[in-house]
Design an enzyme around this catalytic site. Structure first.
Site, mmCIF file in Angstrom:
data_model
loop_
_atom_site.group_PDB
_atom_site.id
_atom_site.type_symbol
_atom_site.label_atom_id
_atom_site.label_comp_id
_atom_site.label_asym_id
_atom_site.label_seq_id
_atom_site.Cartn_x
_atom_site.Cartn_y
_atom_site.Cartn_z
ATOM 1 N N TYR A 117 0.861 -1.189 0.000
ATOM 2 C CA TYR A 117 0.000 0.000 0.000
ATOM 3 C C TYR A 117 0.891 1.231 0.000
ATOM 4 C CZ TYR A 117 -4.209 2.690 0.993
ATOM 5 O OH TYR A 117 -5.278 3.552 0.894
ATOM 6 N N TYR A 153 -11.073 -4.181 6.998
ATOM 7 C CA TYR A 153 -10.538 -2.856 7.338
ATOM 8 C C TYR A 153 -10.397 -2.658 8.850
ATOM 9 C CZ TYR A 153 -11.282 -1.132 2.522
ATOM 10 O OH TYR A 153 -11.246 -0.914 1.169
#
Length: 179
Positions: A26, A107
């Site tokens: 990421y 998440y």
């Protein structure tokens, strides 16, 4: 990258991915938590962000300098997880993934004690998994029944947070009562 049944665009496997393989890293612009709050004010309605908390000081904003990892959607039944190592955020397969399967991770947004029913509904989950908890928030166990009610539109009061060791005391009392 293509249209996702979960939300917007999603990332999909094009080749088989073995369990344990790093799928992607990421990327994003490193900013402070304060800057992230300034850029994305939740009081102005629902918005889409590509924020990922790296540590106590740093958030990566993938809207700036981000890569395809920003399109990996949330699921309550993930096939990937995030791992933070030496200042890097890796997306790693937690099970074997077949081609054409959407890449997803949980998440697990942190629960904040000041959340109210509308906040929980703001973070509603759309993953469609059989095990879906209804929200992308990580809900403390003692709150799960009340949060389920909130998601159903019933604004019941939250129970008080149990005191440390309360679970052990309840189990101990239950054992005594059986004797």
């Amino acid at each position: 990258m293509r249209r996702s049944k979960i939300q917007g665009r999603g990332a999909f496997a094009i080749l088989p991915i073995r369990k344990g393989k790093k799928v992607d890293e990421y990327w994003g612009q490193p900013i402070t938590h304060e800057e992230a709050d300034r850029r994305y004010d939740d009081s102005e309605g629902r918005h889409h962000t590509f924020l990922f908390v790296l540590d106590d000081d740093t958030v990566l904003d993938a809207r700036f300098g981000g890569n395809d990892a920003r399109f990996i959607n949330h699921s309550c039944d993930p096939n990937c997880e995030t791992v933070i190592e030496d200042g890097h955020i890796w997306i790693k397969a937690i099970k074997a993934i077949k081609p054409e399967t959407e890449l997803v991770y949980d998440y697990r947004f942190e629960w904040q004690d000041e959340y109210e029913p509308e906040d929980v509904r703001y973070y509603a989950c759309r993953c469609g998994a059989k095990k879906c908890r209804g929200t992308i928030l990580r809900i403390p166990v003692y709150l799960r029944p009340a949060i389920k009610q909130w998601l159903a539109g019933n604004d019941v009061p939250l129970p008080k947070k149990p005191k440390k060791g309360a679970k052990k005391a309840v189990k101990k009392a239950a054992k005594k009562a059986v004797r």
